[in-house]
Design a protein around this motif. Structure first.
Motif, mmCIF file in Angstrom:
data_model
loop_
_atom_site.group_PDB
_atom_site.id
_atom_site.type_symbol
_atom_site.label_atom_id
_atom_site.label_comp_id
_atom_site.label_asym_id
_atom_site.label_seq_id
_atom_site.Cartn_x
_atom_site.Cartn_y
_atom_site.Cartn_z
ATOM 1 N N ARG A 176 -8.974 17.868 -23.589
ATOM 2 C CA ARG A 176 -7.902 18.865 -23.683
ATOM 3 C C ARG A 176 -7.829 19.747 -22.436
ATOM 4 O O ARG A 176 -6.852 20.455 -22.232
ATOM 5 C CB ARG A 176 -8.084 19.720 -24.946
ATOM 6 C CG ARG A 176 -7.764 18.946 -26.221
ATOM 7 C CD ARG A 176 -7.664 19.869 -27.415
ATOM 8 N NE ARG A 176 -8.956 20.335 -27.873
ATOM 9 C CZ ARG A 176 -9.735 19.672 -28.723
ATOM 10 N NH1 ARG A 176 -9.347 18.504 -29.205
ATOM 11 N NH2 ARG A 176 -10.898 20.164 -29.092
ATOM 12 N N MET A 177 -8.875 19.686 -21.599
ATOM 13 C CA MET A 177 -8.863 20.465 -20.357
ATOM 14 C C MET A 177 -8.113 19.711 -19.256
ATOM 15 O O MET A 177 -7.833 20.267 -18.202
ATOM 16 C CB MET A 177 -10.296 20.718 -19.873
ATOM 17 C CG MET A 177 -11.153 21.491 -20.847
ATOM 18 S SD MET A 177 -12.867 21.646 -20.241
ATOM 19 C CE MET A 177 -12.737 23.111 -19.226
ATOM 20 N N ALA A 178 -7.817 18.442 -19.503
ATOM 21 C CA ALA A 178 -7.210 17.587 -18.472
ATOM 22 C C ALA A 178 -5.733 17.352 -18.752
ATOM 23 O O ALA A 178 -5.302 17.342 -19.900
ATOM 24 C CB ALA A 178 -7.950 16.253 -18.419
ATOM 25 N N GLN A 179 -4.977 17.149 -17.663
ATOM 26 C CA GLN A 179 -3.546 16.826 -17.819
ATOM 27 C C GLN A 179 -3.347 15.313 -17.914
ATOM 28 O O GLN A 179 -2.293 14.836 -18.300
ATOM 29 C CB GLN A 179 -2.743 17.352 -16.611
ATOM 30 C CG GLN A 179 -2.356 18.811 -16.717
ATOM 31 C CD GLN A 179 -3.480 19.722 -16.264
ATOM 32 O OE1 GLN A 179 -4.072 19.507 -15.226
ATOM 33 N NE2 GLN A 179 -3.773 20.729 -17.059
ATOM 34 N N ARG A 180 -4.399 14.578 -17.510
ATOM 35 C CA ARG A 180 -4.285 13.125 -17.497
ATOM 36 C C ARG A 180 -5.685 12.553 -17.701
ATOM 37 O O ARG A 180 -6.667 13.159 -17.285
ATOM 38 C CB ARG A 180 -3.726 12.693 -16.136
ATOM 39 C CG ARG A 180 -3.216 11.282 -16.084
ATOM 40 C CD ARG A 180 -2.572 10.954 -14.740
ATOM 41 N NE ARG A 180 -2.009 9.615 -14.820
ATOM 42 C CZ ARG A 180 -0.772 9.344 -15.198
ATOM 43 N NH1 ARG A 180 0.061 10.318 -15.462
ATOM 44 N NH2 ARG A 180 -0.347 8.098 -15.274
ATOM 45 N N VAL A 181 -5.783 11.379 -18.344
ATOM 46 C CA VAL A 181 -7.098 10.778 -18.613
ATOM 47 C C VAL A 181 -7.168 9.362 -18.041
ATOM 48 O O VAL A 181 -6.278 8.545 -18.281
ATOM 49 C CB VAL A 181 -7.404 10.753 -20.139
ATOM 50 C CG1 VAL A 181 -8.679 9.966 -20.432
ATOM 51 C CG2 VAL A 181 -7.544 12.183 -20.684
ATOM 52 N N LEU A 182 -8.229 9.127 -17.269
ATOM 53 C CA LEU A 182 -8.495 7.793 -16.724
ATOM 54 C C LEU A 182 -9.740 7.245 -17.412
ATOM 55 O O LEU A 182 -10.805 7.872 -17.378
ATOM 56 C CB LEU A 182 -8.730 7.877 -15.210
ATOM 57 C CG LEU A 182 -9.319 6.636 -14.509
ATOM 58 C CD1 LEU A 182 -8.404 5.420 -14.653
ATOM 59 C CD2 LEU A 182 -9.585 6.920 -13.033
ATOM 60 N N VAL A 183 -9.609 6.107 -18.054
ATOM 61 C CA VAL A 183 -10.756 5.464 -18.711
ATOM 62 C C VAL A 183 -11.209 4.266 -17.880
ATOM 63 O O VAL A 183 -10.407 3.397 -17.541
ATOM 64 C CB VAL A 183 -10.401 5.014 -20.152
ATOM 65 C CG1 VAL A 183 -11.513 4.164 -20.755
ATOM 66 C CG2 VAL A 183 -10.132 6.229 -21.044
ATOM 67 N N VAL A 184 -12.503 4.261 -17.544
ATOM 68 C CA VAL A 184 -13.091 3.098 -16.874
ATOM 69 C C VAL A 184 -13.599 2.205 -17.993
ATOM 70 O O VAL A 184 -14.415 2.618 -18.820
ATOM 71 C CB VAL A 184 -14.263 3.503 -15.945
ATOM 72 C CG1 VAL A 184 -14.785 2.284 -15.201
ATOM 73 C CG2 VAL A 184 -13.805 4.566 -14.949
ATOM 74 N N ASP A 185 -13.091 1.004 -18.041
ATOM 75 C CA ASP A 185 -13.408 0.092 -19.137
ATOM 76 C C ASP A 185 -14.113 -1.139 -18.579
ATOM 77 O O ASP A 185 -13.913 -1.509 -17.423
ATOM 78 C CB ASP A 185 -12.101 -0.304 -19.843
ATOM 79 C CG ASP A 185 -12.362 -0.935 -21.203
ATOM 80 O OD1 ASP A 185 -13.393 -0.608 -21.833
ATOM 81 O OD2 ASP A 185 -11.546 -1.766 -21.626
ATOM 82 N N ALA A 186 -14.952 -1.754 -19.401
ATOM 83 C CA ALA A 186 -15.622 -2.987 -18.984
ATOM 84 C C ALA A 186 -15.959 -3.794 -20.237
ATOM 85 O O ALA A 186 -16.205 -3.210 -21.296
ATOM 86 C CB ALA A 186 -16.904 -2.659 -18.224
ATOM 87 N N PRO A 187 -15.953 -5.124 -20.126
ATOM 88 C CA PRO A 187 -16.337 -5.933 -21.282
ATOM 89 C C PRO A 187 -17.768 -5.595 -21.709
ATOM 90 O O PRO A 187 -18.605 -5.276 -20.862
ATOM 91 C CB PRO A 187 -16.261 -7.373 -20.743
ATOM 92 C CG PRO A 187 -15.452 -7.292 -19.491
ATOM 93 C CD PRO A 187 -15.653 -5.926 -18.949
#
Length: 203
Positions: free
Chosen positions: A124-135
């Motif tokens: 909620r502190m961020a305006q945008r969320v980047l998720v690093v994903d991996a199998p």
């Protein structure tokens, strides 16, 4: 000059979020690590440490007066009310600490990296969320190589973390980290170029 917007960066264990975070730093982006903030708030001399020692006794302190995280973890891990008390004490302080460090950003946007971005409500502190994903097989492989932990231990951590689906549900951007570091670096550069075009994290 407009205030930098905040990018929340998260990912499960072994996803490669630390490598991604480092690439952002290398590109000159101001980065705050929530794990570091969580450590700062319980340093000797800080009020939170005194309150923790008062509640749980000297057994949660090392001889030098610093917090014995292992002892504290064992005390609250199985004890729901105590865990809630501890979270109630620490979460607002961690938010405050993160906020102060983010406020020092001089780059167009700043990154808040947190393994518990979703669970802790820090997203909620961020305006945008980047998720690093991996199998999952790669997460296991990387984590076992890095921490020399057993597959069981890593699987237990994966289970305790928020589910991949839940994390991805909060994502504005997903970086699938299933190749080599050179490729990862070029993906971060691509995202960085895109982020520089955004206002308050939105196109």
């Amino acid at each position: 000059m407009s205030k930098p917007w905040i990018l929340g960066l998260t990912g499960g264990i072994g996803s490669g979020k630390s490598a991604v975070a480092q690439h952002f730093i290398d590109l000159g982006v101001h980065l705050v690590d929530a794990d570091h903030a969580a450590r700062w708030v319980v340093e000797p001399g800080r009020p939170a440490l005194a309150q923790i020692a008062e509640r749980f006794g000297e057994q949660v302190l090392h001889a030098d007066g610093s917090l014995n995280r292992t002892a504290l973890r064992q005390l609250v891990f199985q004890n729901e009310p105590e865990r809630r008390w501890l979270e109630g004490l620490l979460h607002p302080l961690i938010f405050q600490e993160i906020d102060q460090h983010l406020a020092r950003a001089a780059s167009p946007y700043a990154v808040l990296v947190s393994p518990l971005l979703v669970e802790s409500g820090q997203h909620r502190m961020a305006q945008r969320v980047l998720v690093v994903d991996a199998p999952e097989h790669l997460q296991l492989q990387r984590s076992m190589a890095r921490d020399s932990s057993s597959e069981e231990q890593i699987r237990a951590i994966l289970k305790a973390q928020t589910s991949r689906e839940e994390r991805l549900r909060h994502a504005d951007d997903v970086l699938l980290n299933d190749r080599d570091l050179a490729w990862l670096k070029s993906e971060v550069e691509r995202l960085h170029t895109f982020y520089l075009t955004l206002r308050r994290g939105q196109a």
